[in-house]
Write a protein that holds these residues in place. Sequence first.
Motif, PDB file in Angstrom:
ATOM      1  N   LYS A   1     -11.431 -37.254 -10.958  1.00  0.00           N
ATOM      2  CA  LYS A   1     -10.993 -38.633 -10.726  1.00  0.00           C
ATOM      3  C   LYS A   1     -11.698 -39.603 -11.667  1.00  0.00           C
ATOM      4  O   LYS A   1     -11.081 -40.523 -12.205  1.00  0.00           O
ATOM      5  CB  LYS A   1     -11.246 -39.025  -9.264  1.00  0.00           C
ATOM      6  N   GLN A   2     -12.976 -39.384 -11.885  1.00  0.00           N
ATOM      7  CA  GLN A   2     -13.725 -40.272 -12.780  1.00  0.00           C
ATOM      8  C   GLN A   2     -13.201 -40.157 -14.211  1.00  0.00           C
ATOM      9  O   GLN A   2     -13.054 -41.155 -14.906  1.00  0.00           O
ATOM     10  CB  GLN A   2     -15.222 -39.953 -12.727  1.00  0.00           C
ATOM     11  N   THR A   3     -12.916 -38.932 -14.640  1.00  0.00           N
ATOM     12  CA  THR A   3     -12.356 -38.732 -15.983  1.00  0.00           C
ATOM     13  C   THR A   3     -11.051 -39.504 -16.129  1.00  0.00           C
ATOM     14  O   THR A   3     -10.824 -40.175 -17.144  1.00  0.00           O
ATOM     15  CB  THR A   3     -12.118 -37.228 -16.257  1.00  0.00           C
ATOM     16  N   ASN A   4     -10.194 -39.430 -15.114  1.00  0.00           N
ATOM     17  CA  ASN A   4      -8.917 -40.149 -15.172  1.00  0.00           C
ATOM     18  C   ASN A   4      -9.119 -41.647 -15.295  1.00  0.00           C
ATOM     19  O   ASN A   4      -8.471 -42.298 -16.123  1.00  0.00           O
ATOM     20  CB  ASN A   4      -8.084 -39.842 -13.915  1.00  0.00           C
ATOM     21  N   VAL A   5      -9.999 -42.192 -14.471  1.00  0.00           N
ATOM     22  CA  VAL A   5     -10.215 -43.649 -14.501  1.00  0.00           C
ATOM     23  C   VAL A   5     -10.776 -44.066 -15.858  1.00  0.00           C
ATOM     24  O   VAL A   5     -10.382 -45.096 -16.409  1.00  0.00           O
ATOM     25  CB  VAL A   5     -11.140 -44.092 -13.344  1.00  0.00           C
ATOM     26  N   GLU A   6     -11.678 -43.263 -16.421  1.00  0.00           N
ATOM     27  CA  GLU A   6     -12.238 -43.571 -17.748  1.00  0.00           C
ATOM     28  C   GLU A   6     -11.155 -43.605 -18.818  1.00  0.00           C
ATOM     29  O   GLU A   6     -11.253 -44.355 -19.784  1.00  0.00           O
ATOM     30  CB  GLU A   6     -13.308 -42.539 -18.126  1.00  0.00           C
ATOM     31  N   TYR A   7     -10.101 -42.786 -18.643  1.00  0.00           N
ATOM     32  CA  TYR A   7      -9.020 -42.714 -19.630  1.00  0.00           C
ATOM     33  C   TYR A   7      -7.778 -43.502 -19.185  1.00  0.00           C
ATOM     34  O   TYR A   7      -6.690 -43.291 -19.710  1.00  0.00           O
ATOM     35  CB  TYR A   7      -8.649 -41.256 -19.915  1.00  0.00           C
ATOM     36  N   ASN A   8      -7.961 -44.397 -18.204  1.00  0.00           N
ATOM     37  CA  ASN A   8      -6.868 -45.230 -17.689  1.00  0.00           C
ATOM     38  C   ASN A   8      -5.691 -44.420 -17.159  1.00  0.00           C
ATOM     39  O   ASN A   8      -4.531 -44.801 -17.336  1.00  0.00           O
ATOM     40  CB  ASN A   8      -6.372 -46.218 -18.759  1.00  0.00           C
ATOM     41  N   LEU A   9      -5.993 -43.291 -16.545  1.00  0.00           N
ATOM     42  CA  LEU A   9      -4.980 -42.479 -15.869  1.00  0.00           C
ATOM     43  C   LEU A   9      -5.162 -42.664 -14.368  1.00  0.00           C
ATOM     44  O   LEU A   9      -6.277 -42.805 -13.892  1.00  0.00           O
ATOM     45  CB  LEU A   9      -5.128 -40.998 -16.238  1.00  0.00           C
ATOM     46  N   SER A  10      -4.074 -42.625 -13.643  1.00  0.00           N
ATOM     47  CA  SER A  10      -4.158 -42.879 -12.206  1.00  0.00           C
ATOM     48  C   SER A  10      -4.423 -41.600 -11.417  1.00  0.00           C
ATOM     49  O   SER A  10      -3.918 -40.525 -11.749  1.00  0.00           O
ATOM     50  CB  SER A  10      -2.860 -43.511 -11.705  1.00  0.00           C
ATOM     51  N   ASN A  11      -5.224 -41.737 -10.377  1.00  0.00           N
ATOM     52  CA  ASN A  11      -5.454 -40.646  -9.425  1.00  0.00           C
ATOM     53  C   ASN A  11      -4.498 -40.733  -8.250  1.00  0.00           C
ATOM     54  O   ASN A  11      -4.574 -39.936  -7.327  1.00  0.00           O
ATOM     55  CB  ASN A  11      -6.897 -40.704  -8.905  1.00  0.00           C
ATOM     56  N   ILE A  12      -3.628 -41.715  -8.281  1.00  0.00           N
ATOM     57  CA  ILE A  12      -2.630 -41.875  -7.228  1.00  0.00           C
ATOM     58  C   ILE A  12      -1.363 -41.170  -7.693  1.00  0.00           C
ATOM     59  O   ILE A  12      -0.681 -41.642  -8.603  1.00  0.00           O
ATOM     60  CB  ILE A  12      -2.374 -43.369  -6.930  1.00  0.00           C
TER      61      ILE A  12
END
Length: 201
Positions: free
Chosen positions: A53-64
């Motif tokens: 989840k942190q990797t996604n947020v760092e790359y502006n990808l959603s975890n939703i």
Amino acid sequence: MTNLDRVAREIKDVGLYDLILQDVQKIAGTSRPTVEQIKAILQSHPDILRDYKQTNVEYNLSNIHLKPIPTEELSGACLKEAKRFNENLETLKAIEKYTLDFEHSSTLVIIFSVEFFVLFSVQYFIVLLNLKAYQWYIYGLFALSIVAAWWYASKERKKYARENARFERLYDETLAILEELEAKGCVEKERLWIMESDEHV
């Protein structure tokens, strides 16, 4: 709102998650873990899912991994709650970036970059332009920029904490709405999953 099937497949196949895959391989004891093995590890090791989840947020990808509920065929209470769910989902995606620790955020990187640029400019003005007579004024301006950066960073840290708490509250509320809609037979959660990201190259 995060689909573990999708998470497991992305960890296995998408290069963005190679570091996470290495951790999974160590835990699984194999260099080629299956999707089912990865899913089991995600459930027994929450830190792996947190890293994803942190990797996604760092790359502006959603975890939703849920899309908005189609409302064309709904009416009454179902329609009202579905619209509320969709509004919440939109808000969650907008403030999801605040779930990242402030210390790992792009905001902090920008603040440090600006300060580095200011420091470089200070040295440039004093040394290369031979402004030694004004160096204390220039250093004073640099000190003021440090104070301004510290103030802005403090303000942003508070904003991250506030928006993160808001995200957590809204996340729980939105899940409860979805469960209620499912219980009433208004929607099927399985039809709302987004099973792959268009962002991954």
